[in-house]
Design an enzyme around this catalytic site. Sequence first.
Site, PDB file in Angstrom:
ATOM      1  N   ASP A 166      -4.236 -18.166   4.356  1.00 14.88           N
ATOM      2  CA  ASP A 166      -4.178 -16.855   5.004  1.00 14.88           C
ATOM      3  C   ASP A 166      -3.525 -17.057   6.369  1.00 14.88           C
ATOM      4  O   ASP A 166      -4.188 -17.376   7.349  1.00 14.88           O
ATOM      5  CB  ASP A 166      -5.573 -16.253   5.142  1.00 14.88           C
TER       6      ASP A 166
ATOM      7  N   GLN B 275     -10.654  -1.834   7.695  1.00 17.00           N
ATOM      8  CA  GLN B 275      -9.627  -2.872   7.592  1.00 17.00           C
ATOM      9  C   GLN B 275      -8.350  -2.320   6.958  1.00 17.00           C
ATOM     10  O   GLN B 275      -8.383  -1.605   5.964  1.00 17.00           O
ATOM     11  CB  GLN B 275     -10.150  -4.037   6.756  1.00 17.00           C
TER      12      GLN B 275
ATOM     13  N   HIS C 159       2.008  -5.100   1.791  1.00 17.33           N
ATOM     14  CA  HIS C 159       1.087  -6.137   1.285  1.00 17.33           C
ATOM     15  C   HIS C 159       1.433  -6.496  -0.166  1.00 17.33           C
ATOM     16  O   HIS C 159       0.707  -6.159  -1.106  1.00 17.33           O
ATOM     17  CB  HIS C 159      -0.336  -5.601   1.379  1.00 17.33           C
TER      18      HIS C 159
ATOM     19  N   ARG D  11      -6.436  -3.135  -5.298  1.00 14.81           N
ATOM     20  CA  ARG D  11      -6.313  -4.587  -5.187  1.00 14.81           C
ATOM     21  C   ARG D  11      -5.126  -5.041  -6.030  1.00 14.81           C
ATOM     22  O   ARG D  11      -5.213  -5.180  -7.238  1.00 14.81           O
ATOM     23  CB  ARG D  11      -7.593  -5.271  -5.675  1.00 14.81           C
TER      24      ARG D  11
ATOM     25  N   ARG E 286      -3.405   3.274   3.064  1.00 13.03           N
ATOM     26  CA  ARG E 286      -3.559   2.761   1.695  1.00 13.03           C
ATOM     27  C   ARG E 286      -4.652   3.475   0.914  1.00 13.03           C
ATOM     28  O   ARG E 286      -4.761   3.302  -0.301  1.00 13.03           O
ATOM     29  CB  ARG E 286      -3.831   1.253   1.720  1.00 13.03           C
TER      30      ARG E 286
ATOM     31  N   GLU F 269       3.941 -11.071   2.615  1.00 11.62           N
ATOM     32  CA  GLU F 269       3.830  -9.706   3.108  1.00 11.62           C
ATOM     33  C   GLU F 269       4.647  -9.502   4.385  1.00 11.62           C
ATOM     34  O   GLU F 269       4.212  -9.886   5.468  1.00 11.62           O
ATOM     35  CB  GLU F 269       2.355  -9.396   3.386  1.00 11.62           C
TER      36      GLU F 269
END
Length: 324
Positions: free
Chosen positions: A237, A103, A192, A79, A108, A299
């Site tokens: 978002d 997701q 990201h 995170r 990652r 991003e």
Amino acid sequence: MDRRNKPSALAATPAAPPQARVDLVGDRVTAVLPTGESVEVLLTGATVLSWKGAVGGGAPEERLWLSESAVLDGSKAVRGGIPVVFPVFGQSPADVATSKLPQHGLARTSRWEFLGRSTSEADASSKTATSNGVQLDFGLTSSSADPKLKSLWPFDFALLYRVTLEPGSLVTSIVVTNNETDKAFDFQVLLHTYFRVGDITQVQVDGLGGASYSDKVDGFKVKTQAEGKVDITGETDRVYKPEAGAAQALTIVEGGRPKYGITRDNLSDAVVWNPWGDKTKSIGDFAPKDGYKNMLCVEPGSVSSWQTLEPGDAFEGAQSIKLL
């Protein structure tokens, strides 16, 4: 005796210019420039955990936001920092090949291989490196990806991820190659990036005026951004599609002053995300809970549609961040 024709002194060999120091300790690669600026990359996800950059000869400062509760042992995605999203952004519809993946896909949370370092002397063809910079290369293939995840998306792929640190800037680029012999695959990719800011209420994003965007907070409704800068006043978002695509430069402004300049190469979309206060309560690894005040994700990616990669073909995209 006077000697008129004395031999000339040998010219001193010039000292080599200071070089960046690169260390691999455990699962982390750290590079430090002679200026003191640095970058740290976790092999899980090839995730950039830290970037300390300087402006105008000042002291290097942390430029990325990392949650105090970020999990760094490889058991889940990090995170904060700069996670690499591939081959899907968010959750997939049930009728596409990536539907079984978690997701943001498999990159990652897979362990990448550190392929080594290089400089401009070693790579004169690089468009981004200078003699004062260093490049770190990381690789991930279908054979080295997390076994539990690669079985859910059984395509033969290779990823090359390059992190280039220079005084006052950071460049991250990715190359996706389809190693299949007879079939194409569809994918999405995104970098990201969690930027560190001082006060989110004083932050704006410039360069998105007039762009259409999908508002995920408002049921994915397609809207058009008003002209001018984007203010962050609550949970945000959005997937923006600037009219100029990747050619549109973006700027993060704080307190009326440009802070970060972002240019994109072949990544035509830009996601802007801040969870705000209420949303952070439901994000277990987001800490402190008021940390949203000090971060903003901008991003670069290719996520509003699918990229189709034919057998043997490659896709390359990059972001360049400059301190202003």
